[in-house]
Design a protein around this motif. Sequence first.
Motif, PDB file in Angstrom:
ATOM      1  N   TYR A   4      -4.538  58.383 -33.662  1.00 26.11           N
ATOM      2  CA  TYR A   4      -3.315  58.942 -34.226  1.00 26.11           C
ATOM      3  C   TYR A   4      -2.523  57.946 -35.076  1.00 26.11           C
ATOM      4  N   PHE A   5      -3.020  56.714 -35.163  1.00 29.58           N
ATOM      5  CA  PHE A   5      -2.276  55.663 -35.848  1.00 29.58           C
ATOM      6  C   PHE A   5      -3.119  54.968 -36.898  1.00 29.58           C
ATOM      7  N   LEU A  30       5.044  48.164 -37.760  1.00 29.77           N
ATOM      8  CA  LEU A  30       5.330  47.730 -36.402  1.00 29.77           C
ATOM      9  C   LEU A  30       4.416  46.558 -36.063  1.00 29.77           C
ATOM     10  N   ASP A  31       4.996  45.353 -36.094  1.00 32.18           N
ATOM     11  CA  ASP A  31       4.251  44.134 -35.806  1.00 32.18           C
ATOM     12  C   ASP A  31       4.207  43.948 -34.293  1.00 32.18           C
ATOM     13  N   MET A  32       3.012  44.124 -33.718  1.00 34.61           N
ATOM     14  CA  MET A  32       2.848  44.042 -32.274  1.00 34.61           C
ATOM     15  C   MET A  32       2.073  42.796 -31.861  1.00 34.61           C
ATOM     16  N   GLY A  33       2.043  41.799 -32.731  1.00 34.63           N
ATOM     17  CA  GLY A  33       1.289  40.584 -32.463  1.00 34.63           C
ATOM     18  C   GLY A  33       1.782  39.797 -31.261  1.00 34.63           C
ATOM     19  N   GLN A  34       3.041  39.986 -30.879  1.00 40.30           N
ATOM     20  CA  GLN A  34       3.605  39.257 -29.739  1.00 40.30           C
ATOM     21  C   GLN A  34       3.788  40.141 -28.505  1.00 40.30           C
ATOM     22  N   MET A  74       6.016  55.800 -26.117  1.00 38.41           N
ATOM     23  CA  MET A  74       7.018  55.408 -27.107  1.00 38.41           C
ATOM     24  C   MET A  74       6.422  55.420 -28.510  1.00 38.41           C
ATOM     25  N   LEU A  75       5.212  54.868 -28.656  1.00 36.36           N
ATOM     26  CA  LEU A  75       4.551  54.870 -29.962  1.00 36.36           C
ATOM     27  C   LEU A  75       4.315  56.295 -30.449  1.00 36.36           C
ATOM     28  N   PHE A  76       3.879  57.152 -29.543  1.00 40.05           N
ATOM     29  CA  PHE A  76       3.610  58.534 -29.933  1.00 40.05           C
ATOM     30  C   PHE A  76       4.907  59.257 -30.300  1.00 40.05           C
ATOM     31  N   ALA A  77       6.001  58.952 -29.601  1.00 41.27           N
ATOM     32  CA  ALA A  77       7.304  59.550 -29.940  1.00 41.27           C
ATOM     33  C   ALA A  77       7.727  59.132 -31.349  1.00 41.27           C
ATOM     34  N   LEU A  78       7.508  57.862 -31.694  1.00 39.37           N
ATOM     35  CA  LEU A  78       7.815  57.404 -33.052  1.00 39.37           C
ATOM     36  C   LEU A  78       7.006  58.180 -34.072  1.00 39.37           C
ATOM     37  N   ARG A  79       5.721  58.292 -33.808  1.00 37.51           N
ATOM     38  CA  ARG A  79       4.829  58.986 -34.740  1.00 37.51           C
ATOM     39  C   ARG A  79       5.243  60.448 -34.925  1.00 37.51           C
ATOM     40  N   ARG A  80       5.593  61.109 -33.835  1.00 31.53           N
ATOM     41  CA  ARG A  80       5.980  62.525 -33.900  1.00 31.53           C
ATOM     42  C   ARG A  80       7.257  62.736 -34.694  1.00 31.53           C
ATOM     43  N   GLN A  81       8.152  61.758 -34.698  1.00 30.13           N
ATOM     44  CA  GLN A  81       9.430  61.896 -35.396  1.00 30.13           C
ATOM     45  C   GLN A  81       9.344  61.611 -36.894  1.00 30.13           C
ATOM     46  N   LEU A  82       8.206  61.073 -37.325  1.00 32.19           N
ATOM     47  CA  LEU A  82       8.068  60.776 -38.758  1.00 32.19           C
ATOM     48  C   LEU A  82       8.141  62.047 -39.590  1.00 32.19           C
TER      49      LEU A  82
END
Length: 109
Positions: A94-95, A44-48, A59-67
């Motif tokens: 967590y990341f 996940l490129d968050m540079g911008q 949202m980030l935590f939801a992504l992580r939980r679904q892995l």
Amino acid sequence: MDISVHTSPRLTTITLDGELDSETAPLAEQRLLPLIGDDCKLLLDMGQVSFMSSAGLRMLFALRRQLPPDGRLVLAQLSEQIKDTMSVTGFIEYFTVAETLPEATALLN
């Protein structure tokens, strides 16, 4: 929020551009959750990303939980402000975080 996705056989790179807030985070989550599959590797490129609210953190935590157990997610190029926010809230623990895209790719390979 603009979202671009580049999928290769070994890695999916997602580039976010804009603000990740209460309006855009649910849309990003809808777009990104279907990308999660068995043995997925997400960069996940968050540079911008210029701003991230608590909705973005959720949202980030939801992504992580679904892995799946063998899935991986690396956040790359976080701004200092977003990194500080994630550190203060404890979310950063967590990341996996990478400073650059090549570093993120190396972490996923």
